[in-house]
Write a protein that holds these residues in place. Sequence first.
Motif, mmCIF file in Angstrom:
data_model
loop_
_atom_site.group_PDB
_atom_site.id
_atom_site.type_symbol
_atom_site.label_atom_id
_atom_site.label_comp_id
_atom_site.label_asym_id
_atom_site.label_seq_id
_atom_site.Cartn_x
_atom_site.Cartn_y
_atom_site.Cartn_z
ATOM 1 N N ALA A 67 0.930 -1.137 0.063
ATOM 2 C CA ALA A 67 0.140 -0.028 0.036
ATOM 3 C C ALA A 67 0.814 1.302 0.033
ATOM 4 C CB ALA A 67 -0.996 0.201 1.390
ATOM 5 N N CYS A 68 2.409 0.980 0.050
ATOM 6 C CA CYS A 68 3.105 2.375 0.064
ATOM 7 C C CYS A 68 3.072 2.889 -1.170
ATOM 8 C CB CYS A 68 4.513 1.988 0.793
ATOM 9 S SG CYS A 68 4.478 1.265 2.339
ATOM 10 N N THR A 69 3.262 4.286 -1.316
ATOM 11 C CA THR A 69 3.186 5.127 -2.563
ATOM 12 C C THR A 69 4.552 5.704 -2.801
ATOM 13 O OG1 THR A 69 1.978 6.914 -1.338
ATOM 14 C CG2 THR A 69 0.730 5.284 -2.470
ATOM 15 N N LEU B 137 7.611 3.540 2.270
ATOM 16 C CA LEU B 137 7.995 2.177 2.542
ATOM 17 C C LEU B 137 9.023 1.879 3.333
ATOM 18 C CD1 LEU B 137 7.870 -0.679 0.655
ATOM 19 C CD2 LEU B 137 9.493 0.475 -0.688
ATOM 20 N N PHE B 138 9.849 2.399 3.415
ATOM 21 C CA PHE B 138 10.979 2.103 4.492
ATOM 22 C C PHE B 138 10.559 2.137 6.005
ATOM 23 C CE2 PHE B 138 14.086 3.793 1.190
ATOM 24 C CZ PHE B 138 14.484 2.608 0.593
ATOM 25 N N ALA B 139 9.862 3.317 6.179
ATOM 26 C CA ALA B 139 9.217 3.531 7.548
ATOM 27 C C ALA B 139 8.334 2.246 7.768
ATOM 28 C CB ALA B 139 8.688 4.892 7.707
ATOM 29 N N GLU B 140 7.558 1.848 6.710
ATOM 30 C CA GLU B 140 6.452 0.661 7.102
ATOM 31 C C GLU B 140 7.457 -0.487 7.206
ATOM 32 O OE1 GLU B 140 3.463 0.328 7.592
ATOM 33 O OE2 GLU B 140 2.727 2.402 7.335
ATOM 34 N N THR B 141 8.396 -0.803 6.759
ATOM 35 C CA THR B 141 9.207 -2.035 6.626
ATOM 36 C C THR B 141 9.731 -2.295 8.097
ATOM 37 O OG1 THR B 141 9.680 -1.885 4.479
ATOM 38 C CG2 THR B 141 11.075 -3.564 5.818
ATOM 39 N N LEU B 142 10.240 -0.816 8.695
ATOM 40 C CA LEU B 142 11.003 -1.218 9.873
ATOM 41 C C LEU B 142 9.809 -1.223 10.917
ATOM 42 C CD1 LEU B 142 13.849 1.104 9.454
ATOM 43 C CD2 LEU B 142 13.675 -1.446 9.016
ATOM 44 N N LEU C 116 9.745 -0.690 -8.281
ATOM 45 C CA LEU C 116 8.325 -0.196 -9.057
ATOM 46 C C LEU C 116 8.469 1.433 -8.600
ATOM 47 C CD1 LEU C 116 5.786 -2.958 -8.467
ATOM 48 C CD2 LEU C 116 7.143 -2.113 -10.698
ATOM 49 N N LEU C 117 8.389 1.839 -7.159
ATOM 50 C CA LEU C 117 8.612 3.189 -6.725
ATOM 51 C C LEU C 117 9.648 3.921 -7.279
ATOM 52 C CD1 LEU C 117 7.433 2.598 -2.952
ATOM 53 C CD2 LEU C 117 6.047 3.441 -4.796
#
Length: 447
Positions: free
Chosen positions: A157-159, A164-169, A316-317
């Motif tokens: 869902a990250c755009t 993306l990095f913050a959600e991963t950690l 992709l991003l």
Amino acid sequence: MTLKVDAIRECLEGVIPGTMATASPDGMPNVAYLSQVQFVDSDHVALSYQFFNKTRQNIMANPRATLVVTNPVTVRQYRLSLEYLRTETAGPLFESMKAKLAGIASHTGMSGIFRLLGADIYRVHQIQPVPGESLPPPAPQRSLLSALRNCTERLAACTDLEKLFAETLACLDKQFGIGYTMIMVLDPVTGRLYTVASHGYDASGVGSEIPLGEGVIGVAARERTPIRIGHMNAEYAYSRAVRESAAHSDWASALETEIPLPGLCAPRSQLAVPIMAGQRLLGVLYVESPQDLRFTYDDEDALVSLAHQLGLSMHLLQMAADTVEETPAMTPASPKPRGTPLGIRRFAENDSIFLGDDYLIKGVAGSIFWTLLRDYADKGRTEFTNRELRVDGRIRLPDVSDNLEARLLLLGKRLVERDAAVRIEKTGRGRFRLRVDRPIRLLEEYA
């Protein structure tokens, strides 16, 4: 049901040494302890070759052996019937075993003795439980499969890369219970990895670097294989990046240009997983813990899967960031900067940038920042796009794998951390603006 090697991986963590029985051509048996047994796949294991001893002599003459391994939690034992196939002295499997063995050696005080000469590959023909009493296995603390599913849904869902990095950690912390983590991205120009995000540390370490092949992170990147160590290991502890001072400039060499890597002072467990997009290395996902044997084979499997998802999303991003929105977001006109001018200095030798006397960034990210500042100072420009930067000859981006969006993210974070009077603000997909809050004075230093 026939047992496979993947069903007994808990026995292969090196906590309890395996016992290996071999025989000479004339039938004389020999039994020895084995430092390390490494899981390869459901039908193969790799055993550490460290000495040319009786066991080694027997195997070279008679490739059959029997190995007994023990589950360190339930003390259940298994007997494996093996056949020697080959020895590997380089490559991902060898490096993974070398790192793990160094951790075991450090833990047992035998660092000067435990040196891996090769990884002996064996086919497992049969696995038999050894009769005897055992303890019940503990209940799992969490479902790794459920944690992985939740993480991949959130990553999908990250755009943008920052989210993306913050959600991963955040997922590693909340879903997997791993509190010390970082993401490093490869700079293909310098062959170094630089930190773009971290979690759990007092200092973020954004912008810190480590070369390929150095420590557990660098080895995992170079070999493109996960490296997991379960004990304190000084040999494979990641070290701070070597200072790269401008040798021909007295002013530059007197200043600190090293950003310390984040990390525990004495990690007891480490796991570094390459972030790949197809066959291309993008970076490394690294986790650590102050607890011995914190990460298991199952943790490794889950994080390898997560890193694949992360790599695909990054790819992709970054491609999407090159697609400029047709209608950019409206941004208010910036007020004219006021105050004392800020001297921003660039050293052309390595594109290192200083805000006053404080080091900010270097390399390609430094070149990008200087290009933006020059356009601002010479033309009054504040609005930019990824697309135009990519073709700007002043920046000297590599032809492939340039990670432009990641470099912009790194630069933006460093400016925030330094509380700089210059900031980078996103204004839409593939667009950003330069915000300048103080007058600036640009100075260039040449060797």
